[in-house]
Write an enzyme that holds these catalytic residues in place. Structure first.
Site, short mmCIF file in Angstrom:
data_model
loop_
_atom_site.label_atom_id
_atom_site.label_comp_id
_atom_site.label_asym_id
_atom_site.label_seq_id
_atom_site.Cartn_x
_atom_site.Cartn_y
_atom_site.Cartn_z
N ASP A 48 -13.80 7.90 -1.65
CA ASP A 48 -13.39 7.36 -2.96
C ASP A 48 -14.01 8.14 -4.11
O ASP A 48 -13.35 8.45 -5.11
CB ASP A 48 -13.79 5.89 -3.10
CG ASP A 48 -12.78 4.95 -2.45
OD1 ASP A 48 -11.64 5.37 -2.19
OD2 ASP A 48 -13.14 3.78 -2.22
N SER B 237 -0.46 4.13 0.86
CA SER B 237 -1.12 5.07 1.77
C SER B 237 -0.21 5.55 2.91
O SER B 237 -0.22 6.75 3.24
CB SER B 237 -2.41 4.47 2.32
OG SER B 237 -3.34 4.33 1.27
N ASP C 190 -23.18 10.87 5.23
CA ASP C 190 -24.02 10.72 4.03
C ASP C 190 -23.35 9.86 2.97
O ASP C 190 -23.99 9.02 2.34
CB ASP C 190 -24.30 12.10 3.41
CG ASP C 190 -25.34 12.83 4.24
OD1 ASP C 190 -25.96 12.18 5.11
OD2 ASP C 190 -25.48 14.05 4.04
N GLY D 252 -5.39 4.69 -11.54
CA GLY D 252 -6.01 5.14 -10.29
C GLY D 252 -5.06 5.83 -9.32
O GLY D 252 -5.45 6.08 -8.18
N GLY E 225 -17.94 -4.02 -6.58
CA GLY E 225 -17.42 -4.23 -5.23
C GLY E 225 -17.34 -2.90 -4.48
O GLY E 225 -18.00 -1.92 -4.82
N SER F 18 0.84 -1.21 0.00
CA SER F 18 0.00 0.00 0.00
C SER F 18 0.87 1.26 0.00
O SER F 18 1.86 1.35 0.73
CB SER F 18 -0.89 0.01 1.24
OG SER F 18 -1.53 1.28 1.35
N ASN G 163 -14.51 3.87 3.25
CA ASN G 163 -13.05 3.75 3.12
C ASN G 163 -12.34 4.56 4.19
O ASN G 163 -11.12 4.54 4.26
CB ASN G 163 -12.59 4.19 1.72
CG ASN G 163 -12.54 5.69 1.57
OD1 ASN G 163 -13.29 6.41 2.23
ND2 ASN G 163 -11.68 6.18 0.70
N LYS H 142 -14.53 -2.92 2.74
CA LYS H 142 -15.23 -1.63 2.79
C LYS H 142 -16.69 -1.76 3.24
O LYS H 142 -17.20 -0.89 3.93
CB LYS H 142 -15.15 -0.95 1.43
CG LYS H 142 -13.75 -0.44 1.15
CD LYS H 142 -13.63 0.27 -0.17
CE LYS H 142 -12.21 0.83 -0.30
NZ LYS H 142 -11.99 1.47 -1.59
N THR I 198 -9.51 -0.76 2.87
CA THR I 198 -9.46 -1.11 1.45
C THR I 198 -9.97 -2.53 1.26
O THR I 198 -10.56 -3.12 2.17
CB THR I 198 -8.04 -0.85 0.88
OG1 THR I 198 -8.05 -1.08 -0.51
CG2 THR I 198 -6.98 -1.72 1.55
#
Ligand code: NDP
Length: 280
Positions: free
Chosen positions: A102, A17, A78, A240, A129, A15, A87, A66, A62
């Site tokens: 996302d 992140s 919301d 992405g 998904g 990852s 996420n 999720k 991830t």
């Protein structure tokens, strides 16, 4: 005092992140630690509880967790309520508050960084998904025209179409229907197909004059779909990576109340992932 954050999922070792959030923390002067925690459906809740007990204040979630993240949250914002997936988790008192960044991450990347006007685009969404669920409402809000959802397991495409509740614009179809569906202005690959298998067959007849092909994956996982897009002369072929950075910035803002600048982080990661891909 150091604030603690983490990303949960599997596989998680590669990852990006932790690197992104460390860069945002440095840039904004916020003292944080952000780690990757390997967790699957069977041990996610236990590991998330242990993280909270150690003082964890927020988490990114991830694949394939999720939906589970939205289910276990005490409260839903919301964006998580509308999509049924989360996420981003924020610690509030004894429980977690669920959000989803996302969709705004993808739309932000496509419109602001890639310069695409999404309005009026006839759109194909491959997959249903956690990622697909997160982005579909944001694409509709951004003004796309019809949204066709196609998935390996047809019931999951039906369920997503039902959840979106916009029967005039949203249609679930079978993979076998693809050759008869005509041209799309936007084709989004939100499957994890290339992680363990192969892309489904995608007919060339879907490509029109201004088709943008977007893969939510990046690095090696994005190679097959982007190669298809280029071979079939799509106008744009986008991975992405930009979405990854933008959704991270949104999560960062949810946790810290500060919006980091994403351009430098994106440029660094682009150089890094391109060098990894071409090294093979
Ligand atoms: P999920 O596990 O929740 O969903 C996977 C999806 O892929 C399902 O629709 C599944 O279909 C489909 N799929 C899996 N294998 C195959 C196959 N062999 N052939 C056809 N379809 C298949 O994953 P996510 O939705 O969370 O993630 C999907 C991809 O998007 C991942 O690569 C992920 O990294 C990426 N992503 C990137 C983000 C970013 O910020 N750039 C954010 C979110 C996701 P079925 O229903 O039949 O199982």
């Amino acid at each position: 005092m150091t604030r603690h954050y983490a990303v949960f999922g599997t596989p998680i070792a590669h990852s990006l992140s932790p690197r992104i959030h460390a860069a945002f923390g440095k840039q904004t002067g916020i003292d944080l630690e952000y780690v990757a925690i390997e967790a699957g459906p069977e041990d996610f809740t236990r590991k998330l509880d242990a993280f909270a007990a150690r003082g964890g204040l927020g988490a990114n979630i991830t694949l394939p967790l999720k939906r589970r993240a939205a289910e276990l949250a005490a409260t839903l914002g919301d964006r998580a309520r509308r999509t049924g997936v989360a996420n981003t988790l924020v610690r509030r008192g004894d429980g977690w508050h669920a959000d989803n960044t996302d969709g705004s991450g993808l739309v932000g990347d496509l419109t602001l960084r890639q310069g695409l006007d999404l309005r009026g685009r006839r759109t194909l969404l491959l997959g249903s998904g956690g990622g697909a669920r997160g982005i579909a409402p944001a694409l509709l809000d951004a003004g796309i025209d019809a949204l066709y959802i196609v998935n390996r397991t047809a019931q999951n495409a039906d369920a997503l179409a039902d959840l979106l509740g916009d029967p005039k614009r949203v249609h679930a179809r079978y993979l076998d229907d693809l050759p008869a569906l005509g041209e799309f202005d936007l084709i989004v690959n939100a499957t994890s197909a290339t992680r363990g298998g192969a892309l489904p067959h995608l007919p060339m007849s879907m490509v029109g004059r201004r088709t943008a092909a977007v893969d939510l994956s990046y690095g090696e996982a994005a190679i097959p779909f982007l190669a298809w897009a280029r071979a079939n002369r799509c106008h744009d072929a986008i991975d992405g990576l930009g979405m990854l950075v933008e959704q991270a910035a949104e999560s960062f803002e949810v946790w810290h109340g500060v919006r980091p600048d994403t351009d430098r982080v994106y440029a660094d990661l682009r150089a890094h992932t391109d060098s990894l891909v071409t090294a093979d």
